[in-house]
Design an enzyme around this catalytic site. Structure first.
Site, PDB file in Angstrom:
ATOM      1  N   VAL A  31       8.839 -15.216  14.993  1.00 22.25           N
ATOM      2  CA  VAL A  31      10.238 -15.573  15.239  1.00 22.25           C
ATOM      3  C   VAL A  31      10.328 -16.454  16.482  1.00 22.25           C
ATOM      4  CG1 VAL A  31      12.567 -14.715  15.660  1.00 22.25           C
ATOM      5  CG2 VAL A  31      11.026 -13.431  14.169  1.00 22.25           C
ATOM      6  N   LYS A  49      12.565 -17.797  11.666  1.00 21.39           N
ATOM      7  CA  LYS A  49      11.379 -17.028  11.300  1.00 21.39           C
ATOM      8  C   LYS A  49      10.455 -17.929  10.504  1.00 21.39           C
ATOM      9  CE  LYS A  49       9.738 -12.685   9.446  1.00 21.39           C
ATOM     10  NZ  LYS A  49      10.096 -11.348   8.958  1.00 21.39           N
ATOM     11  N   ASP A 138      12.112  -0.945   6.685  1.00 20.29           N
ATOM     12  CA  ASP A 138      11.519  -1.068   8.027  1.00 20.29           C
ATOM     13  C   ASP A 138      12.603  -0.949   9.093  1.00 20.29           C
ATOM     14  OD1 ASP A 138       9.462  -1.257   9.825  1.00 20.29           O
ATOM     15  OD2 ASP A 138       9.317  -3.436   9.770  1.00 20.29           O
TER      16      ASP A 138
END
Length: 452
Positions: A31, A49, A138
């Site tokens: 990133v 990203k 996540d």
């Protein structure tokens, strides 16, 4: 190796973007802080990203991330492709955050109010994702970013679509072990995965501990997670039911995101039912389909902007473009508001009231205006200040109170004060002072009350 490659990209130009600084590696990529450049001038700061691959599957993944729209999800602007060191790479352009929940936790203990606010915003984002049959997989403090006063879910590299089923299987368990549920190691994916992660995060936020003892041994940690070997510390009473609800071993018994929201905002439960008849979404003057969609999904900021846009169109007012951005200026003055179409205003109000369970809407603001001592259709500076204080449009201490800009409002039904929205984005965005001189021109909402 990935970090080294990403570091080499600093200063590179990809498309119309310049990669200024490598911020760190996320799932499957790096990133960057970047600038959108026009004629060697930065016109917008963004996050990009970069993914060092260009497979069709990865491109589809990024395109799907771009389609996700919610005020508690990081906004993705565009997807692109470039070549570097003979490697085809993809990139995703996103809004730039000021920090993460991980940074915030590291600075010290969080107050109960902060934890409620953060949890509510995360649950709002999860509720939307799960309604789209998607699982994040996540969820952790490092993937919850702060933009102004909003906390937003980020890093969708492991997101998985359930294909209209309540769960699915995978051979790639992914995620970050300490936040993963026991069934992750069997490849079992469901919305319950994210809810477990939220429960672990809540323990971390409320106690500064994790519910596992593993002596920095990753294999020991994995064994404890797989066996659901939890050692939960003493929990604050107000968060205990939520944490226990999220950490049920059987994923089917875990709380949903909506149950978490209900536990956090009992005061926002509906006091009465909306009329059975369906609210019309189209009239001769306007189409409210998009507004209905935003409100239904809990996209409060987008709904506010859409409300302003629709009202502007109904009145036949014009816009102007500045550096490619469409601006609305001096919109709803007193005369405009006092003559606004009753039918369309009623529809807008009913939609806001319906989807916020009676917390937002012009009719809600009207009641608060009257509670503050205001009169319908009459502007009073002192009453307007009381009104602004009560609905959260002014912040600060006594003589130092300031009117908020649109970007600083609270776009969450769980944490915003009653009547906080709609703010009609233009009505506060362009407020450059707190004095009386231009207040009446900006107090557009109160002149609408006479039309309800």
């Amino acid at each position: 190796m990935l970090d080294q490659m990403m570091k080499m990209l600093e200063g590179q130009q990809i498309g119309s973007y310049r990669l200024n600084k490598f911020l760190g590696a996320g799932s499957f990529g790096g990133v960057f802080h970047a600038s959108e450049m026009v004629r060697n001038t930065s016109v917008q700061e963004v996050a990009i990203k970069v993914i060092p691959e260009s497979s069709d599957d990865k491109l589809i993944e990024l395109q799907n991330a771009r389609k996700l729209e919610h005020s508690n999800l990081i906004k993705a602007y565009s997807v692109g492709e470039f070549r570097f060191l003979n490697t085809e790479m993809l990139y995703l352009v996103m809004e730039l955050a000021q920090g993460s929940l991980e940074n915030h936790i590291a600075k010290g203990s969080l107050s109960s109010g902060e934890i409620k606010n953060i949890t509510a915003q995360v649950a709002q984002g999860l509720s939307y994702l799960h309604s789209q049959n998607k699982v994040h997989r996540d969820l952790k403090p490092g993937n919850i970013l702060k933009i102004n006063q909003q906390y937003k879910l980020a890093d969708f590299g492991l997101i998985r679509t359930l294909n209209n089923k309540s769960h699915t299987q995978t051979v790639n368990n992914g995620g970050t072990i300490i936040y993963m549920p026991p069934e992750a190691f069997k490849g079992d994916i469901s919305a319950g995965w994210d809810m477990w992660s939220l429960g672990i995060m809540l323990i971390e936020m409320t106690t500064n501990q994790f519910p596992y003892k593993f002596d920095n041994d990753i294999n020991q940690l994995m064994a404890r997670v797989m066996n659901c070997d939890l050692q939960i510390p003493t929990l604050p009473r107000e968060f205990k039911p939520i944490i226990e609800g999220c950490l049920q071993k059987d994923r089917r018994q875990r709380w949903t995101a909506q149950q978490v929201l209900n536990a956090l905002q009992p005061q926002a439960q509906p006091t009465g039912k909306m009329p059975v008849s369906q609210i019309p979404l189209k009239t001769a003057k306007a189409d409210f389909t998009q507004l209905d969609r935003y409100l239904k999904n809990g996209q409060w900021r987008e709904a506010d902007e859409e409300t302003a846009k629709v009202m502007y169109e109904i009145m036949g007012l014009r816009t102007r473009k500045v550096m490619g951005t469409e601006l609305r200026e001096c919109l709803l003055k007193e005369d405009n508001c006092k003559n606004f179409s009753r039918e369309e205003l009623k529809i807008i109000d009913q939609l806001w009231v319906k989807y916020s369970d009676g917390k937002f809407g012009f009719s809600v603001q009207k009641k608060i205006w009257l509670e503050c001592g205001g009169e319908i259709g009459i502007f009073d500076w002192d009453i307007f200040c009381k009104f602004g204080d009560k609905i959260g449009w002014r912040k600060g201490w006594w003589l130092d109170k300031e009117w908020l800009y649109f970007s600083s409002l609270t776009f969450s039904s769980a944490t915003a004060p009653r009547g906080h929205l709609p703010a009609l984005e233009f009505g506060i965005r362009w407020w450059y002072g707190s004095g009386k001189a231009d207040a009446k021109e900006r107090a557009c909402n109160i002149f609408l009350f006479s039309r309800l």
